[in-house]
Design an enzyme around this catalytic site. Structure first.
Site, PDB file in Angstrom:
ATOM      1  N   GLU A 297      79.916 131.968  77.772  1.00 13.82           N
ATOM      2  CA  GLU A 297      81.074 132.568  77.122  1.00 13.82           C
ATOM      3  C   GLU A 297      82.070 131.507  76.628  1.00 13.82           C
ATOM      4  OE1 GLU A 297      81.252 136.723  79.617  1.00 13.82           O
ATOM      5  OE2 GLU A 297      82.340 135.015  80.433  1.00 13.82           O
ATOM      6  N   PRO A 298      81.692 130.685  75.661  1.00 13.21           N
ATOM      7  CA  PRO A 298      82.646 129.711  75.133  1.00 13.21           C
ATOM      8  C   PRO A 298      83.706 130.386  74.270  1.00 13.21           C
ATOM      9  CG  PRO A 298      80.642 129.665  73.830  1.00 13.21           C
ATOM     10  CD  PRO A 298      80.387 130.612  74.982  1.00 13.21           C
ATOM     11  N   ARG A 337     101.559 126.628  75.915  1.00 10.58           N
ATOM     12  CA  ARG A 337     100.715 125.935  76.887  1.00 10.58           C
ATOM     13  C   ARG A 337     101.344 124.640  77.398  1.00 10.58           C
ATOM     14  NH1 ARG A 337      95.918 126.999  78.081  1.00 10.58           N
ATOM     15  NH2 ARG A 337      95.383 124.787  78.244  1.00 10.58           N
ATOM     16  N   TYR A 341     101.043 124.907  81.226  1.00 10.64           N
ATOM     17  CA  TYR A 341      99.952 124.109  81.777  1.00 10.64           C
ATOM     18  C   TYR A 341     100.170 122.610  81.667  1.00 10.64           C
ATOM     19  CZ  TYR A 341      97.333 128.512  81.668  1.00 10.64           C
ATOM     20  OH  TYR A 341      96.915 129.805  81.855  1.00 10.64           O
ATOM     21  N   CYS A 368     116.656 125.692  73.405  1.00  7.65           N
ATOM     22  CA  CYS A 368     117.262 124.875  74.470  1.00  7.65           C
ATOM     23  C   CYS A 368     116.651 125.275  75.809  1.00  7.65           C
ATOM     24  CB  CYS A 368     118.774 125.055  74.472  1.00  7.65           C
ATOM     25  SG  CYS A 368     119.635 123.933  75.596  1.00  7.65           S
ATOM     26  N   GLU A 369     115.368 124.952  75.957  1.00  6.26           N
ATOM     27  CA  GLU A 369     114.632 125.304  77.165  1.00  6.26           C
ATOM     28  C   GLU A 369     113.882 124.074  77.667  1.00  6.26           C
ATOM     29  OE1 GLU A 369     114.717 128.100  78.725  1.00  6.26           O
ATOM     30  OE2 GLU A 369     115.627 129.469  77.253  1.00  6.26           O
TER      31      GLU A 369
END
Length: 441
Positions: A297-298, A337, A341, A368-369
């Site tokens: 399942e790529p 991401r 991650y 601004c995070e």
């Protein structure tokens, strides 16, 4: 005029401007110094469709589908739609002979609208709602992967006709892999998987045809799949011994690692094919079990490198102490991401060739995070200025599919390129789109 303009022969002995391991297969630099994909200058795409914008190389996607089919001629290749699913992508993968994984009623609807044969669709999901299961039953999907005792009960009580199912088993491998969630199926030890198999086999409307596993994401060591195959074939042999049922399918999931920055390790599909073949022969001989059909399942490995995200530079700030911040008009809402991650990405100036030496910069988004840094300590020409177009490669997977409308800024469009033409697959989300959901007044 730069030195390269005066002495163009120097280009042959200089470090390549773009790492070919990170960019779509059709990437090229034209005579004006612009980066092109699919025969089109990325800066022209930015001008036409605005920024941020996701660009997807159709030829690259199709090439990777064909590569998997050629390397695994006896296996089923099921594209993992959670990486990126649009009607066009579903159609491309189906045309190239791939089956399809979906994770929700919404993804299933996209697939069916593209004309994908429901018998070649697999429904996944560690938490499937009753709506997900109802949609799958109504469509007649080929297989449903069962991941909890509750799902067994829900399916057994609601299926009007016999449904093929796979039982998700966690082979419990040690070692590093990017985990994609806390729930990964039934552990084979302590009788959990055996009990689940027994419950399914006892239901007349559920047809247990095989096992499925997921080892994580961004896996670069093919030995992990070899170990998983041995344990999964052992579990299939246990089902035969206890219930007299021979399971015919073994789905070993996806998670094939790709490079996102220069020098990253990746999983070579050709090496994986050899490892899977050898492991399957060894496991079946050791457990005296007939060879099952393998499914892979790529997802990211099919579309990840085909995608490039374009941004417009909004400003450049040079901070005392030597730090330079290049601010762009996108950020965490179109590339979550990095914050989720700690993902790393390359960045390139694509509308022209820089005339100044490179410097290390941070590319920051518009919010601004703390998680709104697209890339830290990346090399860019020191003459980067507002209006320039920057591109982030290897963003075809889990970017559009995870994007949000943070701060009421619409999600970017998805534009496919091929043979000198560009077409929108997904249009830009507008403020009017967001306002249509407002019902409070």
């Amino acid at each position: 005029m730069t030195l390269l303009d005066i002495l163009p022969s120097l280009r042959a002995v200089m470090t390549p401007r773009l790492d070919p391991a990170l960019w779509p297969a059709t990437t090229h630099v034209d005579d004006l110094g612009r980066v092109t994909v699919g025969g089109l200058a990325l800066s022209d795409i930015a001008d036409r469709f605005g920024t941020p914008v996701y660009v997807l190389d159709e030829r690259d996607v199709r090439h990777r589908c064909r590569t998997y089919r050629e390397l695994f001629p006896e296996a089923e290749i099921a594209y993992a739609g959670s990486a990126l699913l649009t009607r066009a992508v579903a159609g491309w993968t189906a045309e190239e002979g791939l089956a399809l994984d979906v994770w929700s009623a919404g993804e299933l609807t996209v697939a069916l609208s593209a004309g994908v044969d429901p018998r070649r669709i697999i429904l996944h999901g560690s938490v499937k709602t009753s709506a997900d299961l109802a949609a799958a039953r109504a469509a007649g999907v080929g297989r449903i992967v069962v991941e909890s005792q509750t799902e067994i009960t829900m399916l057994a009580a609601s299926c009007a006709r016999r449904q093929n199912v796979l039982l998700r088993v966690d082979p419990e491998l040690d070692g590093h892999a990017e985990r994609s969630g806390p729930v990964h199926g039934f552990p084979p030890d302590h009788g959990h998987a055996a009990e689940a198999a027994a419950r399914i086999l006892a239901q007349p409307r559920l047809n247990l045809i095989g096992l499925q596993c997921h080892l994580g994401s961004q896996i670069t060591d093919p030995a992990r799949y070899a170990t998983a195959i041995d344990r999964m074939v052992g579990a299939m042999a246990d089902v035969r011994a206890e219930h007299g049922t021979i399971l015919s399918e073994l789905n070993i999931g996806g998670g094939h690692g790709i490079s996102s920055t220069s020098g990253d390790a990746c999983l070579d599909p050709a090496v994986l094919a050899e490892a899977v073949e050898d492991a399957l022969d060894d496991a079946c001989a050791r457990h005296r079990f007939p060879r099952p059909r393998i499914t892979l399942e790529p997802g990211r490995a099919v579309v990840g490198r085909a995608g490039v995200t374009l941004y417009r530079v909004a400003g450049v700030k040079r901070i005392p102490g030597g730090r330079t911040v290049v601010a762009v008009d996108g950020g965490m809402s179109d590339n979550p991401r990095v914050g989720l991650y700690d993902a790393r990405h390359a960045v390139a100036l694509v509308n022209r060739r820089g005339a100044a030496p490179v410097e290390s910069v941070t590319v920051a988004g518009r919010r601004c995070e703390a998680g709104d840094e697209l890339a830290a300590d990346v090399p860019l020409p020191a003459d980067v200025r507002p209006g320039d177009v920057l591109a982030v490669p290897v963003t075809g997977a889990y970017h559009h599919s995870m994007a949000s409308s943070c701060n009421a800024v619409g999600r970017p469009p998805v534009v496919a390129v091929a043979d000198g033409t560009a077409r929108e697959l997904i249009r830009r989300e507008t403020v009017a789109d967001l306002m249509q959901r407002e019902v409070g007044i």
